[in-house]
Design a protein around this motif. Structure first.
Motif, PDB file in Angstrom:
ATOM      1  N   LEU A   4       0.807  -0.960   0.014  1.00  0.00           N
ATOM      2  CA  LEU A   4       0.124  -0.215   0.037  1.00  0.00           C
ATOM      3  C   LEU A   4       0.845   1.322  -0.030  1.00  0.00           C
ATOM      4  O   LEU A   4       1.912   1.516   0.739  1.00  0.00           O
ATOM      5  N   ASP A   5       0.587   2.031  -1.071  1.00  0.00           N
ATOM      6  CA  ASP A   5       1.243   3.320  -1.164  1.00  0.00           C
ATOM      7  C   ASP A   5       0.333   4.460  -1.130  1.00  0.00           C
ATOM      8  O   ASP A   5      -0.847   4.383  -1.530  1.00  0.00           O
ATOM      9  N   LEU A   6       1.098   5.772  -1.334  1.00  0.00           N
ATOM     10  CA  LEU A   6       0.294   7.013  -1.597  1.00  0.00           C
ATOM     11  C   LEU A   6      -0.652   6.786  -2.642  1.00  0.00           C
ATOM     12  O   LEU A   6      -0.287   6.409  -3.810  1.00  0.00           O
ATOM     13  N   GLY A   7      -1.914   7.118  -2.508  1.00  0.00           N
ATOM     14  CA  GLY A   7      -2.847   7.024  -3.788  1.00  0.00           C
ATOM     15  C   GLY A   7      -3.737   5.736  -3.636  1.00  0.00           C
ATOM     16  O   GLY A   7      -4.649   5.804  -4.523  1.00  0.00           O
ATOM     17  N   ALA A   8      -3.430   4.807  -2.971  1.00  0.00           N
ATOM     18  CA  ALA A   8      -4.129   3.504  -2.958  1.00  0.00           C
ATOM     19  C   ALA A   8      -5.468   3.652  -2.185  1.00  0.00           C
ATOM     20  O   ALA A   8      -5.547   4.699  -1.340  1.00  0.00           O
ATOM     21  N   GLN A   9      -6.463   2.751  -2.517  1.00  0.00           N
ATOM     22  CA  GLN A   9      -7.658   3.011  -1.846  1.00  0.00           C
ATOM     23  C   GLN A   9      -8.293   1.851  -1.693  1.00  0.00           C
ATOM     24  O   GLN A   9      -7.842   0.723  -2.167  1.00  0.00           O
ATOM     25  N   GLY A  10      -9.167   1.469  -0.740  1.00  0.00           N
ATOM     26  CA  GLY A  10      -9.938   0.359  -0.667  1.00  0.00           C
ATOM     27  C   GLY A  10      -9.917  -0.213   0.631  1.00  0.00           C
ATOM     28  O   GLY A  10      -9.473   0.606   1.854  1.00  0.00           O
ATOM     29  N   ALA A  11     -10.392  -1.198   1.059  1.00  0.00           N
ATOM     30  CA  ALA A  11     -10.627  -1.959   2.340  1.00  0.00           C
ATOM     31  C   ALA A  11      -9.246  -2.057   3.096  1.00  0.00           C
ATOM     32  O   ALA A  11      -9.159  -2.035   4.244  1.00  0.00           O
ATOM     33  N   GLU A  12      -8.213  -2.610   2.150  1.00  0.00           N
ATOM     34  CA  GLU A  12      -6.837  -2.842   2.998  1.00  0.00           C
ATOM     35  C   GLU A  12      -6.485  -1.566   3.463  1.00  0.00           C
ATOM     36  O   GLU A  12      -5.763  -1.649   4.618  1.00  0.00           O
ATOM     37  N   GLY A  24      -2.517   5.284  17.721  1.00  0.00           N
ATOM     38  CA  GLY A  24      -2.238   6.780  18.092  1.00  0.00           C
ATOM     39  C   GLY A  24      -1.346   7.398  17.084  1.00  0.00           C
ATOM     40  O   GLY A  24      -0.798   8.550  17.475  1.00  0.00           O
ATOM     41  N   PHE A  25      -1.124   6.864  16.173  1.00  0.00           N
ATOM     42  CA  PHE A  25      -0.401   7.741  14.999  1.00  0.00           C
ATOM     43  C   PHE A  25      -0.985   8.402  14.199  1.00  0.00           C
ATOM     44  O   PHE A  25      -0.528   9.293  13.288  1.00  0.00           O
ATOM     45  N   LEU A  26      -2.262   7.955  13.830  1.00  0.00           N
ATOM     46  CA  LEU A  26      -3.050   8.877  12.918  1.00  0.00           C
ATOM     47  C   LEU A  26      -4.286   9.353  13.695  1.00  0.00           C
ATOM     48  O   LEU A  26      -4.824   8.678  14.451  1.00  0.00           O
ATOM     49  N   TRP A  27      -4.609  10.576  13.311  1.00  0.00           N
ATOM     50  CA  TRP A  27      -5.604  11.240  14.002  1.00  0.00           C
ATOM     51  C   TRP A  27      -6.825  11.639  13.176  1.00  0.00           C
ATOM     52  O   TRP A  27      -6.239  12.051  11.692  1.00  0.00           O
ATOM     53  N   GLY A  28      -7.789  11.319  13.263  1.00  0.00           N
ATOM     54  CA  GLY A  28      -9.141  11.700  12.383  1.00  0.00           C
ATOM     55  C   GLY A  28      -9.909  10.456  12.052  1.00  0.00           C
ATOM     56  O   GLY A  28      -9.623   9.292  12.793  1.00  0.00           O
ATOM     57  N   ASP A  29     -10.700  10.325  11.115  1.00  0.00           N
ATOM     58  CA  ASP A  29     -11.440   9.135  10.871  1.00  0.00           C
ATOM     59  C   ASP A  29     -10.834   8.474   9.345  1.00  0.00           C
ATOM     60  O   ASP A  29      -9.878   8.944   8.938  1.00  0.00           O
ATOM     61  N   ALA A  30     -10.715   7.091   9.799  1.00  0.00           N
ATOM     62  CA  ALA A  30     -10.684   6.376   8.664  1.00  0.00           C
ATOM     63  C   ALA A  30     -11.306   6.332   7.317  1.00  0.00           C
ATOM     64  O   ALA A  30     -12.681   6.091   7.470  1.00  0.00           O
ATOM     65  N   ASP A  31     -11.014   6.483   6.077  1.00  0.00           N
ATOM     66  CA  ASP A  31     -11.773   6.766   4.921  1.00  0.00           C
ATOM     67  C   ASP A  31     -11.474   5.934   3.759  1.00  0.00           C
ATOM     68  O   ASP A  31     -11.852   6.084   2.407  1.00  0.00           O
ATOM     69  N   GLY A  32     -10.278   5.113   4.017  1.00  0.00           N
ATOM     70  CA  GLY A  32      -9.943   4.003   2.728  1.00  0.00           C
ATOM     71  C   GLY A  32      -9.063   4.674   1.945  1.00  0.00           C
ATOM     72  O   GLY A  32      -8.911   3.934   0.669  1.00  0.00           O
ATOM     73  N   VAL A  33      -8.769   5.805   1.794  1.00  0.00           N
ATOM     74  CA  VAL A  33      -7.870   6.631   0.926  1.00  0.00           C
ATOM     75  C   VAL A  33      -6.370   6.834   1.546  1.00  0.00           C
ATOM     76  O   VAL A  33      -6.410   7.571   2.499  1.00  0.00           O
ATOM     77  N   PHE A  34      -5.419   6.384   0.902  1.00  0.00           N
ATOM     78  CA  PHE A  34      -4.124   6.549   1.236  1.00  0.00           C
ATOM     79  C   PHE A  34      -3.549   7.980   1.091  1.00  0.00           C
ATOM     80  O   PHE A  34      -3.135   8.245  -0.003  1.00  0.00           O
ATOM     81  N   GLY A  35      -3.722   9.093   1.742  1.00  0.00           N
ATOM     82  CA  GLY A  35      -3.111  10.164   1.357  1.00  0.00           C
ATOM     83  C   GLY A  35      -2.104  10.686   2.191  1.00  0.00           C
ATOM     84  O   GLY A  35      -1.270   9.825   3.094  1.00  0.00           O
ATOM     85  N   PRO A  36      -1.604  11.918   2.175  1.00  0.00           N
ATOM     86  CA  PRO A  36      -0.366  12.351   2.859  1.00  0.00           C
ATOM     87  C   PRO A  36      -0.517  12.337   4.471  1.00  0.00           C
ATOM     88  O   PRO A  36       0.565  12.068   4.857  1.00  0.00           O
ATOM     89  N   ALA A  37      -1.716  12.344   4.995  1.00  0.00           N
ATOM     90  CA  ALA A  37      -1.727  12.155   6.328  1.00  0.00           C
ATOM     91  C   ALA A  37      -1.420  10.710   6.771  1.00  0.00           C
ATOM     92  O   ALA A  37      -0.628  10.474   7.897  1.00  0.00           O
ATOM     93  N   THR A  38      -1.683   9.686   6.016  1.00  0.00           N
ATOM     94  CA  THR A  38      -1.634   8.406   6.260  1.00  0.00           C
ATOM     95  C   THR A  38      -0.117   8.214   6.010  1.00  0.00           C
ATOM     96  O   THR A  38       0.504   7.383   6.737  1.00  0.00           O
ATOM     97  N   ALA A  39       0.522   8.767   4.951  1.00  0.00           N
ATOM     98  CA  ALA A  39       1.802   8.396   4.847  1.00  0.00           C
ATOM     99  C   ALA A  39       2.797   8.865   5.818  1.00  0.00           C
ATOM    100  O   ALA A  39       3.589   8.204   6.466  1.00  0.00           O
ATOM    101  N   LEU A  40       2.262  10.028   6.343  1.00  0.00           N
ATOM    102  CA  LEU A  40       2.981  10.840   7.503  1.00  0.00           C
ATOM    103  C   LEU A  40       2.885   9.604   8.604  1.00  0.00           C
ATOM    104  O   LEU A  40       3.939   9.298   9.590  1.00  0.00           O
TER     105      LEU A  40
END
Length: 485
Positions: A4-12, A24-40
């Motif tokens: 999984l990399d930047l731009g990936a989408q889906g259940a995984e 505790g590394f990601l703040w916010g809601d899970a939306d299934g889109v691998f964006g910059p916040a998920t990468a950070l």
């Protein structure tokens, strides 16, 4: 699971985000889109796991996530949720941060500062009562004055402070190991600890008082600095040095101040108390720390009304300068200094804090030149009044408050978010700490100093505050678990 990399989408991606949120590394809601916040968030997790922080969920990262958690959850999630809850009640914003502005009155250690100096002055207990922090290869004697020690920087993906999150731009840690009849041994760690001379804001304010102690004790060895006062050159207004220093650290309200200006004006005032035969503060710092590029003769952002447009509400009795007085008259005169900027390294802050906190453990020839403990004790107590309580939060998050005895926490925060320049705007924290860890028999002494700098920008102070709290928490966890490599 696929890579999984930047731009990936889906259940995984959704499942990955849910794990990052749970840890505790990601703040916010899970939306299934691998964006910059998920990468950070993923890069921060990889640093904690000592994996290559590439922001890609490949086989090694996925295997680590599938196994038993090798580390406890990051403190960032809980601290950010607390900050968000306070903000929703209008109890927190960029000017009122939950940890930076918590204050000593809300600390579990609020009654302790008067005891700090005696604890630091005591000889290490006998080996039967205290086991020193293990000092493997890499620990060495504390360096002589003006000598920069080896600093473990670590590779990008392992060792040293590589586990710190990407938000930390500069960091330095010094870990101590000492016991009865053994010399102090130390090890230094850093992330751009000496390469960058940057704005640490108010975190540098304790350095000028250290030089004042050295000047005073060398010229008047029988006079402790607590017996001195600062007298204005105009009007003769006089205040005790110890009270002024405590106000500098605690930001106690002062008549006629605005926006923390009282602390800022005191800090700049201390820079101008110097005997003509002594080096200026900037030169002195370079001689002591060994950093030849440090700059420290600048203002601290204090506001002054124009002389041709006086403000009746403004009151600064020391505007025309002051002198340090005590038994026998004037001890240190006022001097007008050419102004530079305040640009130092994380290493400079840690070096000065360890010279203060470990003064009694150091050989006389490598101590702060001329300083006597009877005067340094005044600064030790004053630095116990810092408004920032990141070490308190770390011990709370880790469940260690009931496990530490004889605590000492000396710290100074710094925060500037005015220009939107990432090289200038930052939340900073410098601290020296010493605890007896009672979880082991014999007990262990945990003694260390740290300086961290988290760049920020207007509107993101709450996030920077939570980030700082989380990084300090992880540092403390690794120190207590003896995991720093």
């Amino acid at each position: 699971m696929p890579v999984l990399d930047l731009g990936a989408q889906g259940a995984e991606v959704l499942a990955l985000q849910q794990q990052l949120i749970r840890l505790g590394f990601l703040w916010g809601d899970a939306d299934g889109v691998f964006g910059p916040a998920t990468a950070l968030a993923l890069r921060d997790l990889q640093r904690h796991l000592l994996l290559r922080p590439d922001g890609i969920a490949g086989p090694r990262t996925q295997a680590a996530l599938a196994g038993p958690p090798p580390l406890p959850s990051s403190a960032y999630g809980p601290l950010m949720r607390e900050a968000d809850a306070l903000a929703s009640q209008d109890l927190a914003d960029d000017d009122h941060l939950p940890l930076l502005d918590r204050g000593l009155d809300a600390s579990p250690f609020r009654e302790e500062p008067p005891r700090f100096a005696a604890r630091l002055a005591a000889a290490p207990p006998a080996a039967a009562e205290l086991t020193p922090y293990p000092a493997p290869a890499g620990f060495a004697a504390y360096p002589p004055l003006g000598v920069v020690p080896p600093i473990v920087s670590g590779r990008e993906d392992r060792g040293g402070l590589a586990f710190l999150g990407e938000a930390v731009a500069q960091a330095c840690v010094c870990l101590g190991s000492f016991a009865a009849d053994q010399p102090l041994k130390v090890r230094w760690y850093g992330r751009r600890a000496l390469e960058d001379n940057v704005q640490f804001w108010s975190a540098t304010k304790f350095i000028a008082p250290l030089q004042l102690v050295c000047q005073l004790n060398r010229r008047h060895p029988g006079i402790p600095i607590a017996a001195t006062s600062v007298r204005s050159l105009e009007g003769g207004h006089t205040e005790g040095f110890a009270e002024l220093f405590r106000d500098l650290v605690s930001y106690a309200p002062r008549a006629g101040e605005r926006d923390g200006g009282g602390s800022n004006r005191i800090a700049y005032l201390f820079k101008r108390l110097r005997h003509g035969d002594e080096p200026d503060l900037q030169s002195w710092l370079r001689q002591v720390s060994g950093n030849p590029r440090a700059l420290l003769l600048g203002w601290h952002g204090q506001w002054e009304p124009p002389r041709d447009r006086p403000d009746p509400s403004f009151h600064n009795p020391f505007r025309q300068g002051a002198e340090l007085i005590g038994p026998g008259g004037v001890l240190l005169p006022h001097r007008s200094e050419p102004r530079t900027r305040n640009l130092v390294s994380a290493y400079d802050l840690v070096r000065m804090l360890t010279l203060l906190g470990w003064h009694q453990q150091l050989q006389p020839d490598i101590r702060l030149p001329g300083a006597q403990w009877s005067s340094l004790a005044t600064l030790v107590e004053g630095l116990g009044h810092d408004t920032a309580r990141y070490l308190d939060a770390a011990l709370e998050q880790l469940g260690l408050l009931g496990a530490v005895d004889e605590p000492v926490i000396l710290s100074k925060m710094g925060y500037g978010a005015e220009t939107g320049d990432p090289d200038i705007d930052a939340l900073c924290y410098a601290a020296f700490a010493s605890f007896r860890d009672t979880r082991t028999t014999p007990h262990r002494q945990r003694s260390f100093a740290l300086a961290l700098r988290v760049p920020t920008r207007p509107g993101f102070g709450l996030e920077a505050d939570a980030r700082m709290g989380a990084e300090v928490t992880e540092l403390v966890r690794r120190i207590f678990a003896e995991e720093l490599a």
